[in-house]
Write an enzyme that holds these catalytic residues in place. Structure first.
Site, PDB file in Angstrom:
ATOM      1  N   HIS A  14       0.833  -1.205   0.000  1.00 25.22           N
ATOM      2  CA  HIS A  14       0.000   0.000   0.000  1.00 25.22           C
ATOM      3  C   HIS A  14       0.869   1.256   0.000  1.00 25.22           C
ATOM      4  O   HIS A  14       1.850   1.334   0.737  1.00 25.22           O
ATOM      5  CB  HIS A  14      -0.919   0.019   1.221  1.00 25.22           C
ATOM      6  CG  HIS A  14      -2.055  -0.945   1.108  1.00 25.22           C
ATOM      7  ND1 HIS A  14      -3.073  -1.027   2.024  1.00 25.22           N
ATOM      8  CD2 HIS A  14      -2.347  -1.874   0.155  1.00 25.22           C
ATOM      9  CE1 HIS A  14      -3.939  -1.960   1.649  1.00 25.22           C
ATOM     10  NE2 HIS A  14      -3.505  -2.492   0.531  1.00 25.22           N
TER      11      HIS A  14
ATOM     12  N   TYR B 232       4.275   5.825  10.449  1.00 20.96           N
ATOM     13  CA  TYR B 232       3.389   4.726  10.062  1.00 20.96           C
ATOM     14  C   TYR B 232       4.138   3.686   9.225  1.00 20.96           C
ATOM     15  O   TYR B 232       4.021   2.478   9.482  1.00 20.96           O
ATOM     16  CB  TYR B 232       2.194   5.304   9.293  1.00 20.96           C
ATOM     17  CG  TYR B 232       1.086   4.324   9.058  1.00 20.96           C
ATOM     18  CD1 TYR B 232       0.299   3.846  10.103  1.00 20.96           C
ATOM     19  CD2 TYR B 232       0.798   3.872   7.774  1.00 20.96           C
ATOM     20  CE1 TYR B 232      -0.725   2.948   9.881  1.00 20.96           C
ATOM     21  CE2 TYR B 232      -0.222   2.975   7.541  1.00 20.96           C
ATOM     22  CZ  TYR B 232      -0.981   2.514   8.601  1.00 20.96           C
ATOM     23  OH  TYR B 232      -1.996   1.614   8.375  1.00 20.96           O
TER      24      TYR B 232
ATOM     25  N   LYS C 202       2.156  -1.546  15.041  1.00 19.54           N
ATOM     26  CA  LYS C 202       3.595  -1.590  15.324  1.00 19.54           C
ATOM     27  C   LYS C 202       4.098  -2.867  16.003  1.00 19.54           C
ATOM     28  O   LYS C 202       5.298  -3.161  15.966  1.00 19.54           O
ATOM     29  CB  LYS C 202       3.992  -0.397  16.211  1.00 19.54           C
ATOM     30  CG  LYS C 202       3.923   0.927  15.503  1.00 19.54           C
ATOM     31  CD  LYS C 202       5.081   1.105  14.538  1.00 19.54           C
ATOM     32  CE  LYS C 202       4.871   2.258  13.586  1.00 19.54           C
ATOM     33  NZ  LYS C 202       4.772   1.885  12.179  1.00 19.54           N
TER      34      LYS C 202
ATOM     35  N   TYR D 157      -8.675   4.414   8.743  1.00 12.37           N
ATOM     36  CA  TYR D 157      -8.783   4.603  10.192  1.00 12.37           C
ATOM     37  C   TYR D 157      -9.809   5.708  10.413  1.00 12.37           C
ATOM     38  O   TYR D 157      -9.667   6.795   9.831  1.00 12.37           O
ATOM     39  CB  TYR D 157      -7.454   5.062  10.800  1.00 12.37           C
ATOM     40  CG  TYR D 157      -6.374   4.015  10.808  1.00 12.37           C
ATOM     41  CD1 TYR D 157      -5.690   3.676   9.643  1.00 12.37           C
ATOM     42  CD2 TYR D 157      -6.015   3.363  11.985  1.00 12.37           C
ATOM     43  CE1 TYR D 157      -4.686   2.705   9.649  1.00 12.37           C
ATOM     44  CE2 TYR D 157      -5.012   2.401  12.004  1.00 12.37           C
ATOM     45  CZ  TYR D 157      -4.358   2.078  10.834  1.00 12.37           C
ATOM     46  OH  TYR D 157      -3.367   1.117  10.839  1.00 12.37           O
TER      47      TYR D 157
ATOM     48  N   PRO E 298      -2.855  -1.564  19.205  1.00 15.84           N
ATOM     49  CA  PRO E 298      -2.632  -1.932  17.797  1.00 15.84           C
ATOM     50  C   PRO E 298      -2.896  -0.830  16.771  1.00 15.84           C
ATOM     51  O   PRO E 298      -2.633  -1.030  15.591  1.00 15.84           O
ATOM     52  CB  PRO E 298      -3.607  -3.101  17.582  1.00 15.84           C
ATOM     53  CG  PRO E 298      -4.625  -2.975  18.651  1.00 15.84           C
ATOM     54  CD  PRO E 298      -3.967  -2.310  19.803  1.00 15.84           C
TER      55      PRO E 298
HETATM   56  P1  FAD Z   1       3.933 -13.741  20.233  1.00 15.33           P
HETATM   57  O1  FAD Z   1       3.400 -13.689  18.840  1.00 15.33           O
HETATM   58  O2  FAD Z   1       2.985 -13.587  21.364  1.00 15.33           O
HETATM   59  O3  FAD Z   1       4.728 -15.102  20.381  1.00 15.33           O
HETATM   60  C1  FAD Z   1       5.195 -15.592  21.617  1.00 15.33           C
HETATM   61  C2  FAD Z   1       5.203 -17.100  21.586  1.00 15.33           C
HETATM   62  O4  FAD Z   1       5.788 -17.612  22.778  1.00 15.33           O
HETATM   63  C3  FAD Z   1       3.808 -17.692  21.503  1.00 15.33           C
HETATM   64  O5  FAD Z   1       3.733 -18.569  20.398  1.00 15.33           O
HETATM   65  C4  FAD Z   1       3.625 -18.397  22.841  1.00 15.33           C
HETATM   66  O6  FAD Z   1       2.829 -19.563  22.735  1.00 15.33           O
HETATM   67  C5  FAD Z   1       5.064 -18.724  23.192  1.00 15.33           C
HETATM   68  N1  FAD Z   1       5.297 -18.934  24.640  1.00 15.33           N
HETATM   69  C6  FAD Z   1       4.804 -18.197  25.679  1.00 15.33           C
HETATM   70  N2  FAD Z   1       5.259 -18.672  26.849  1.00 15.33           N
HETATM   71  C7  FAD Z   1       6.049 -19.740  26.555  1.00 15.33           C
HETATM   72  C8  FAD Z   1       6.804 -20.659  27.340  1.00 15.33           C
HETATM   73  N3  FAD Z   1       6.836 -20.572  28.675  1.00 15.33           N
HETATM   74  N4  FAD Z   1       7.500 -21.631  26.711  1.00 15.33           N
HETATM   75  C9  FAD Z   1       7.489 -21.726  25.352  1.00 15.33           C
HETATM   76  N5  FAD Z   1       6.794 -20.882  24.552  1.00 15.33           N
HETATM   77  C10 FAD Z   1       6.090 -19.892  25.151  1.00 15.33           C
HETATM   78  N6  FAD Z   1       1.315  -5.768  15.268  1.00 15.33           N
HETATM   79  C11 FAD Z   1       1.699  -5.160  14.111  1.00 15.33           C
HETATM   80  O7  FAD Z   1       2.901  -4.960  13.893  1.00 15.33           O
HETATM   81  N7  FAD Z   1       0.819  -4.771  13.152  1.00 15.33           N
HETATM   82  C12 FAD Z   1      -0.507  -4.961  13.328  1.00 15.33           C
HETATM   83  O8  FAD Z   1      -1.274  -4.644  12.422  1.00 15.33           O
HETATM   84  C13 FAD Z   1      -0.968  -5.565  14.549  1.00 15.33           C
HETATM   85  N8  FAD Z   1      -2.272  -5.790  14.759  1.00 15.33           N
HETATM   86  C14 FAD Z   1      -2.661  -6.540  15.852  1.00 15.33           C
HETATM   87  C15 FAD Z   1      -3.988  -6.813  15.963  1.00 15.33           C
HETATM   88  C16 FAD Z   1      -4.424  -7.588  17.049  1.00 15.33           C
HETATM   89  C17 FAD Z   1      -5.895  -7.894  17.163  1.00 15.33           C
HETATM   90  C18 FAD Z   1      -3.468  -8.077  18.019  1.00 15.33           C
HETATM   91  C19 FAD Z   1      -3.908  -8.933  19.176  1.00 15.33           C
HETATM   92  C20 FAD Z   1      -2.128  -7.779  17.890  1.00 15.33           C
HETATM   93  C21 FAD Z   1      -1.707  -7.001  16.813  1.00 15.33           C
HETATM   94  N9  FAD Z   1      -0.375  -6.694  16.649  1.00 15.33           N
HETATM   95  C22 FAD Z   1       0.008  -5.999  15.508  1.00 15.33           C
HETATM   96  C23 FAD Z   1       0.632  -7.139  17.611  1.00 15.33           C
HETATM   97  C24 FAD Z   1       1.379  -8.398  17.177  1.00 15.33           C
HETATM   98  O9  FAD Z   1       0.467  -9.421  16.854  1.00 15.33           O
HETATM   99  C25 FAD Z   1       2.351  -8.845  18.289  1.00 15.33           C
HETATM  100  O10 FAD Z   1       3.109  -7.731  18.667  1.00 15.33           O
HETATM  101  C26 FAD Z   1       3.265  -9.996  17.841  1.00 15.33           C
HETATM  102  O11 FAD Z   1       2.572 -11.211  17.884  1.00 15.33           O
HETATM  103  C27 FAD Z   1       4.509 -10.099  18.743  1.00 15.33           C
HETATM  104  O12 FAD Z   1       5.272 -11.225  18.382  1.00 15.33           O
HETATM  105  P2  FAD Z   1       6.124 -12.021  19.465  1.00 15.33           P
HETATM  106  O13 FAD Z   1       6.821 -13.085  18.697  1.00 15.33           O
HETATM  107  O14 FAD Z   1       6.892 -11.084  20.288  1.00 15.33           O
HETATM  108  O15 FAD Z   1       5.044 -12.638  20.455  1.00 15.33           O
HETATM  109  C1  DHB Z   2      -4.272  -4.391  10.956  1.00 15.52           C
HETATM  110  C2  DHB Z   2      -4.197  -4.274  12.313  1.00 15.52           C
HETATM  111  C3  DHB Z   2      -3.821  -3.077  12.874  1.00 15.52           C
HETATM  112  O1  DHB Z   2      -3.725  -2.955  14.198  1.00 15.52           O
HETATM  113  C4  DHB Z   2      -3.532  -1.982  12.091  1.00 15.52           C
HETATM  114  O2  DHB Z   2      -3.181  -0.812  12.672  1.00 15.52           O
HETATM  115  C5  DHB Z   2      -3.601  -2.095  10.726  1.00 15.52           C
HETATM  116  C6  DHB Z   2      -3.971  -3.307  10.153  1.00 15.52           C
HETATM  117  C7  DHB Z   2      -4.673  -5.678  10.354  1.00 15.52           C
HETATM  118  O3  DHB Z   2      -4.929  -6.617  11.103  1.00 15.52           O
HETATM  119  O4  DHB Z   2      -4.737  -5.768   9.115  1.00 15.52           O
END
Ligand code: FAD
Ligand code: DHB
Length: 396
Positions: free
Chosen positions: A75, A387, A299, A204, A295
């Site tokens: 985009h 962004y 980021k 948004y 969210p």
């Molecule tokens: P996680 O994805 O949480 O991974 C951590 C892993 O560790 C998990 O698989 C878990 O099972 C595992 N774990 C936990 N404890 C243990 C243990 N004791 N032993 C072994 N394994 C363990 N971010 C963006 O950049 N852009 C977006 O558009 C965006 N939109 C979002 C929308 C929603 C609805 C949500 C909920 C989040 C969004 N985020 C977004 C945030 C993003 O999804 C998270 O920041 C991302 O998942 C972080 O990755 P991570 O690997 O740090 O953690």
């Molecule tokens: C999406 C999620 C977000 O939090 C955002 O800021 C933009 C896009 C998504 O899930 O596509």
């Protein structure tokens, strides 16, 4: 007792853990991943969708971007709407050609897992880490369970990529960090629906009934979010009510929202959280283990990827040049981007969510910001460059 031995023990197979493993492989450094959940569970978890330019560039450099480039959508701008008035922020001219790509997080996780396993990488699913020991010595150990058997992973370094509820942060000595936390008085109801997106770029929207976001996953699948109360439940939201509310909140003259069958609904609380130190001895935290952003700025996933890029750079310097300097500096360098993302995510959240009555002082400040974006290239540029994400050099 299962005994594993490796250079870097990684806890968690989310974006942070998997990206770190592949970055280390590229540098010739060994790693093993242990993941609490099953492979099916991790790959089905619906979450983010917005990838910054930096994130896409890293995946290209790792050779894992084929599907992302084919199925993801690049985009070149974003729509912002306030009280039904919609404007567009063009990224190209404001950021020197940087962009975002929309591609589901669970697809990223699938691609990374496949690549790790295809290259002979070891990963244990349904293997929760239970204890971290000796992080302040050169012989750290991760205790875990797998298929009813206890295990120990002996490693040189440990990366806790284990999300907000993981054990990594709980292991950091409490006198080595300060926690910051804000809980917002609203949540997001997110849906996935079988319907073509009604927009070519994300929207948004602030509306007096609350925030709404139109995102997408493909030509046939749309992803949308609406602001709801913290104590609300998906049971209160029939498909019909969701579409009605989205049409009102996202609406602008001459535009209609296409609707279709909803196949996923979930409520996510909104929180800002972080710790100002992400390491102790040979234990390093990355991603959601160390920080959560609301969210609205898209980021979270991107911060997780940026953290592990710095961590992998530090580990490479250690193994290749026998220098601990970059590792010592890991938290400091990661925190610069984290603070920036905290500020931008808070800015987007407070600009577009309903916080107080229509017409209140807070509302007028929100409106004043939106009116300023419309007339000021400088303000629009600030939003665009945050962004799409600032380049790595900006914080190094
Ligand atoms: P996680 O994805 O949480 O991974 C951590 C892993 O560790 C998990 O698989 C878990 O099972 C595992 N774990 C936990 N404890 C243990 C243990 N004791 N032993 C072994 N394994 C363990 N971010 C963006 O950049 N852009 C977006 O558009 C965006 N939109 C979002 C929308 C929603 C609805 C949500 C909920 C989040 C969004 N985020 C977004 C945030 C993003 O999804 C998270 O920041 C991302 O998942 C972080 O990755 P991570 O690997 O740090 O953690
Ligand atoms: C999406 C999620 C977000 O939090 C955002 O800021 C933009 C896009 C998504 O899930 O596509």
């Amino acid at each position: 007792m299962k005994i594993l031995k490796t250079q870097v023990g990684i806890i968690g197979a989310g974006p942070a853990g998997l990206t770190l493993a592949l970055l280390l492989r590229k540098q010739g450094i060994e790693a093993i991943i242990i993941e609490h959940r099953s492979r099916e569970y991790v790959q089905a978890r619906v979450r983010a969708g917005l990838l910054e330019q930096n994130t896409v560039d890293i995946y290209k450099s790792l050779g894992v971007a084929n599907r992302l480039l084919k199925e993801g959508q690049e985009h070149h701008g974003v729509y912002l709407s306030f009280d039904g008035q919609r404007i567009r922020i063009p990224f190209g001219e404001l950021t020197g050609g940087r962009n975002i790509t929309i591609y589901g997080q669970q697809e990223v996780v699938k691609d990374l897992t496949d690549e790790w396993i295809a290259g002979g990488g070891q990963i244990y699913f349904e293997a929760p880490a239970t204890k971290i020991e000796n992080f302040d010595t050169d012989n750290p150990k991760i205790y875990f369970e797998h298929q009813g058997e206890a295990g120990i992973m002996d490693c040189d370094f440990m990366a806790a990529c284990d999300g907000y509820h993981g054990i990594g942060r709980k292991t950091l000595p409490s006198d080595t960090f300060k926690e910051y936390s804000v809980t917002y008085p609203f949540s997001w109801l997110g849906i996935l629906a079988h319907v073509a997106p009604s927009t070519d770029e994300l929207i948004y929207a602030y509306h007096e009934r609350g925030f709404a976001l139109h995102s997408l996953r493909s030509d046939k699948i749309s992803r949308l979010y609406i602001q709801v109360d913290n104590d609300d439940s998906v049971d209160n939201w029939s498909d019909e009510r969701i579409w009605e509310e989205l049409a009102i909140r996202l609406g602008t003259e001459g535009w209609t929202l296409k609707t279709g069958p909803i196949f996923e609904k979930g409520i996510t609380p909104m929180r800002s959280f972080f710790t100002d130190n992400m390491q102790a001895g040979r234990l390093f935290l990355a991603g959601d283990a160390a920080h959560i952003v609301p969210p609205t700025g898209g980021k979270g996933l991107n911060l997780a990827v940026a953290d592990v890029k710095h961590l992998a750079d530090g580990l490479a310097e250690y193994y290749q040049q026998n220098s601990i300097n970059a590792l010592d500096n890991y938290s400091a360098i990661a925190l610069k981007r984290i603070w920036r993302a905290q500020d931008f995510s808070n800015f987007m959240t407070t600009l577009f969510h309903k916080q107080d009555e229509h017409g209140s002082f807070t509302y007028q400040l929100q409106k004043a910001k939106f009116d300023y974006i419309k007339v000021s290239k400088a303000y629009a540029t600030t939003i665009a460059e945050n962004y799409v994400g600032l380049p790595f050099e900006a914080f190094e």
